[in-house]
Scaffold this motif. Structure first.
Motif, short mmCIF file in Angstrom:
data_model
loop_
_atom_site.label_atom_id
_atom_site.label_comp_id
_atom_site.label_asym_id
_atom_site.label_seq_id
_atom_site.Cartn_x
_atom_site.Cartn_y
_atom_site.Cartn_z
N GLU A 84 -12.46 23.03 57.39
CA GLU A 84 -12.97 24.11 56.29
C GLU A 84 -14.71 23.33 56.09
O GLU A 84 -14.79 22.46 56.56
CB GLU A 84 -12.24 24.25 55.13
N SER A 111 -20.70 25.67 57.97
CA SER A 111 -20.58 25.56 59.39
C SER A 111 -21.87 24.81 59.91
O SER A 111 -22.78 24.85 59.33
CB SER A 111 -20.27 26.91 60.09
N ARG A 140 -17.22 22.26 61.30
CA ARG A 140 -17.12 22.70 59.66
C ARG A 140 -17.27 21.34 59.00
O ARG A 140 -16.62 20.32 59.12
CB ARG A 140 -15.97 23.51 59.29
N THR A 165 -17.22 19.41 55.16
CA THR A 165 -17.05 19.39 53.74
C THR A 165 -16.88 17.95 53.13
O THR A 165 -17.33 16.99 53.65
CB THR A 165 -15.74 20.12 53.23
#
Ligand code: ADP
Ligand code: MG
Length: 360
Positions: free
Chosen positions: A300, A303, A347, A349
């Motif tokens: 998640e 990108s 991705r 986070t």
């Protein structure tokens, strides 16, 4: 005793000198047209090694020189063992000092250099020899007493300087960038040895450096200086994980500067929302200071594409470019087993760890 200093066996030890409390209280130092120290408060507990860390010109040497009595303070006071030493000259403050530049007397042997402070104090010859030999043994140079400075490497000269500083059994040890003139490998070895000796003697020590890695490695506590003030003081772990300001976050350890949005004490970065360590920034667009190990390469988040990835033994460090305006580059540290290839789409986070922010 062997004369191999890099791997000391069981070293001989001077009797522990015991620690002395040292305090700078509201110290201000002005030079014509310049305030070099702007109210410095600092306590060194007995036997503690405190590092003064900061960029060149922030006032580290000036603070050390004030403590040593080599500069007169403009305001504030200095206390050694709870005595205000403001009127006490340097040679009565009972300090040992080592500086960056090699400072041995070239015309004296190593032994004579180490003896110097005892000679000044009129210590009898036999006692002088014995104590100087002990001090040289302590730094791993027990067999080098007859040499001259030019016959020693830079690292050995700094060891002699340390032996000379310790031979009078001072209450406090002051080190001003003692390793800066040495190459990296010698520097790390001598750094660890200074720490070993300091711990063994229990001598209260102020160690000045601009090198954050050195500071974190050697200190009980680090005081981060910025423009004549101490911005934060804490253990290496505290400074690293809970910096109080962008300056400390940026100066201590690797950090990413990432765009985020601040709202009511929480900041949104890379699709995650984490709490904020400093509360003096208005809500709105900010830059968040994020450690490389707090960024997650995951399924998640924002990108991005992998630029490079390096194997560093116990971890992997990967540079990733975000698909955001300005294309910020993010450094990520992660498990060695998680192999990433240049060009790979990922991705990003954040782990749930509070960060410092700055208004953008
Ligand atoms: P650091 O050791 O952190 O590099 P210093 O304590 O040497 O910094 O210097 C702090 C500031 O005080 C610098 O701007 C420096 O130029 C100034 N300074 C230091 N010593 C003097 C002096 N004797 N006269 C005038 N300015 C000085
Ligand atoms: Mg300096």
């Amino acid at each position: 005793m062997t004369a191999t200093p890099a791997t000391p066996t069981t070293p001989p030890s001077l009797d522990p000198v015991g620690g002395t409390r040292v305090e700078l209280r509201g110290v201000v130092k002005e030079f014509p047209g310049l305030r070099a120290l702007d109210g410095v408060d600092l306590v060194l507990d007995p036997g503690e090694l405190v590092v003064l860390l900061g960029p060149s010109g922030c006032g580290k040497t000036t603070a050390l020189r004030c403590l040593a009595g080599l500069e007169e303070v403009t305001a504030g006071s200095i206390h050694i063992a709870d005595e205000d030493v403001s009127g006490v000259p340097t040679n009565r403050r009972d300090l040992g000092m080592v500086f960056q530049q090699y400072s041995l007397f070239p015309h004296l042997t190593v032994m004579e250099n180490v003896e110097f402070g005892l000679r000044m104090r009129k210590v009898p010859a036999e006692d002088r020899r014995r104590r100087s030999q002990e001090s040289l043994d302590l730094v791993g140079l027990g067999e080098h007493g007859k040499r001259y400075a030019h016959q020693l490497s830079g690292g050995q000269q700094q060891r002699v300087a340390l032996a000379r500083a310790l031979v009078t059994r001072p209450r406090v040890l002051l080190l001003d960038e003692p390793l800066s003139a040495l190459d990296a490998k010698v520097r790390a070895g001598l750094r660890d040895e200074i720490r070993r000796i300091q711990t063994e003697l229990g001598i209260t020590t102020l160690f000045v450096t601009h090198d954050q890695e050195e500071a974190l490695a050697v200190a009980d506590r680090v005081a981060v200086m910025n423009e004549g003030r101490i911005e934060q003081i804490g253990t290496p772990e505290e400074l690293y994980s809970t910096p109080v300001s962008p300056f400390v976050a940026g100066f201590v350890g690797l950090t990413n500067r990432l765009p985020g949005t601040l709202s009511r004490g929480m900041v949104s970065v890379l699709g995650a929302t984490v709490s904020v360590l400093n509360h003096n920034v208005p809500d709105g667009e900010v830059t968040a200071f994020v450690r490389p190990e707090d960024v997650i390469l995951g399924p998640e988040g924002e990108s991005a594409s992998v630029l490079t990835s390096s194997f560093l033994g116990s971890l992997r460090r990967t540079h990733v470019q975000l698909d955001l305006p300005d294309h910020p580059i993010v450094v990520v540290q992660h498990e060695v087993s998680d192999v990433r290839r240049p060009g790979e789409k990922v991705r990003l986070t954040l782990r749930d760890h509070a960060v410092v922010v700055e208004k953008r």
